[in-house]
Design an enzyme around this catalytic site. Structure first.
Site, mmCIF file in Angstrom:
data_model
loop_
_atom_site.group_PDB
_atom_site.id
_atom_site.type_symbol
_atom_site.label_atom_id
_atom_site.label_comp_id
_atom_site.label_asym_id
_atom_site.label_seq_id
_atom_site.Cartn_x
_atom_site.Cartn_y
_atom_site.Cartn_z
ATOM 1 C CE LYS A 1 -4.257 1.734 2.493
ATOM 2 N NZ LYS A 1 -4.914 1.842 1.296
HETATM 3 N N1 PMP Z 1 -7.702 -2.034 -2.488
HETATM 4 C C1 PMP Z 1 -7.415 -0.868 -2.363
HETATM 5 C C2 PMP Z 1 -6.618 -0.455 -3.638
HETATM 6 C C3 PMP Z 1 -7.355 -0.047 -1.335
HETATM 7 O O1 PMP Z 1 -6.810 1.056 -1.285
HETATM 8 C C4 PMP Z 1 -7.997 -0.706 -0.247
HETATM 9 C C5 PMP Z 1 -8.142 0.160 0.950
HETATM 10 N N2 PMP Z 1 -7.255 -0.103 1.825
HETATM 11 C C6 PMP Z 1 -8.627 -1.866 -0.227
HETATM 12 C C7 PMP Z 1 -8.601 -2.674 -1.519
HETATM 13 C C8 PMP Z 1 -9.243 -2.660 0.758
HETATM 14 O O2 PMP Z 1 -8.412 -2.935 1.787
HETATM 15 P P1 PMP Z 1 -8.820 -2.899 3.309
HETATM 16 O O3 PMP Z 1 -10.299 -3.398 3.476
HETATM 17 O O4 PMP Z 1 -7.612 -3.321 4.316
HETATM 18 O O5 PMP Z 1 -9.143 -1.566 3.821
#
Ligand code: PMP
Length: 322
Positions: free
Chosen positions: A157
């Site tokens: 991320k």
């Molecule tokens: N995909 C992307 C590109 C994201 O930015 C997020 C948000 N963090 C998610 C999926 C979902 O991840 P999470 O459930 O951990 O927030």
């Protein structure tokens, strides 16, 4: 983007006033996108604030840093304490979004960053629902493909990766849609710009695998676990664009988006155009999970104000949070 604010930001080990949390314009991260970040939510319930899956988020942050070789000079425990301290300092008692960010902090021109310091900032702001439309979102399949392992590691991320999401999101918004769905490099469904995606077919939940270039979402993991514990079948496999159109139900999952029903894709109505029964069931279960109300998963939440412990210390009988 919201214009939420709070009094304090946790900035390199200290609480500083919101206005003081600043970096120089030539900071490496600002110019080259070299920052790893997280998005975490905290939920109010019965006077307490619960941070959802804090450790899991911070572990993903550690992994993002590892992939890119950013030094993270704080331990998991220090970061956990920092998030708690920050919510307390800002006296937050409402739905809150926490944004930890580890950034390459050297100032100057040049892509290499060896030897440069890293900084850590954590902001926490009041944050209600991510999608404004009621009942769900109308999505389009974007012509921008999701980043792939060939050029950028989708499971990290990283700020710079979000240029991809920004292109797809803006294209969708400019065309009157609420969200974009990106395909992977092979043309299968990958995910939304900040959410994972699930479809329902013959009562089974289906979601694209890691090999479709997704970020491994913590909400996705939660939904898979909750559904399986309810006796539902969950399949991680490639999903074609057409399967998306003909799915019985579809929804996004993400920390910000929580569980958001997808009402249509490319103007094709999903199911009867209303949130389906499995989607509604998952929303209900998730709503309980985030405040520690799923038996066996109470440890998914971190209480901020620790009301129960405080009342125990004072010799009083602990007041049940329910
Ligand atoms: N995909 C992307 C590109 C994201 O930015 C997020 C948000 N963090 C998610 C999926 C979902 O991840 P999470 O459930 O951990 O927030």
């Amino acid at each position: 983007m919201g214009n939420q604010k709070a009094d304090y930001v946790w900035f390199n080990g200290k609480l500083v006033r919101w206005e003081e949390a600043k970096v120089h314009v030539l900071t490496h991260a600002f110019n080259y996108g070299t920052a790893a970040f997280e998005g975490i939510r905290a939920y109010p319930y019965n006077g307490e604030m619960y941070i959802f899956r804090l450790k899991d988020h911070l572990e993903r942050l550690q992994n993002s840093c590892k992939i890119y070789g950013f030094n993270l000079n704080y331990t998991l425990e220090q970061l956990i304490d920092a998030c708690i301290e920050l919510i307390k300092a800002n006296k937050l008692h409402e739905r809150t979004y926490i944004r930890p960010l580890v950034y390459v902090a050297g100032v100057g021109v040049g892509i290499g960053f060896s030897g440069q310091p890293t900084g850590v900032a954590i902001a926490a702001v009041p944050f209600d629902t991510y999608f404004s439309s009621d009942g769900g979102v109308h999505a389009m399949v974007s012509s921008w493909r999701r980043i792939s392992e060939e050029s950028l590691p989708p499971s990290a991320k990283i700020a710079g990766h979000y240029a991809n999401s920004v292109l797809a999101k803006m294209h969708a918004l400019e065309n009157g849609y609420g969200e974009a769905i990106m395909l992977d490099s092979k043309g299968n469904v990958s995910e939304g710009t900040g959410e994972n995606i699930f479809i329902v077919k013959e009562k089974r939940l289906i979601t694209p695998p890691l090999s479709s270039g997704i970020l491994e979402g913590i909400t996705r993991k939660t939904v898979i676990q909750l559904a399986q514990e309810e006796g539902m079948e969950v399949v991680e496999r490639e999903v074609t664009r057409v399967e998306l159109y003909t799915s019985e139900e579809a929804f996004f999952t993400g920390t910000a988006a929580e569980i958001t029903p997808i009402l249509s894709v490319d103007k094709k109505q999903i199911g009867n155009g209303k949130p389906g029964s499995i989607t509604r069931k998952m929303i209900e279960l998730y709503g309980k999970a985030v405040i520690g109300k799923i038996e066996g998963h109470e440890d998914w939440v971190t209480p901020v104000y620790k009301l129960e412990e405080k009342s125990k210390k004072m010799g009083a009988k602990a007041t049940p949070i329910s």
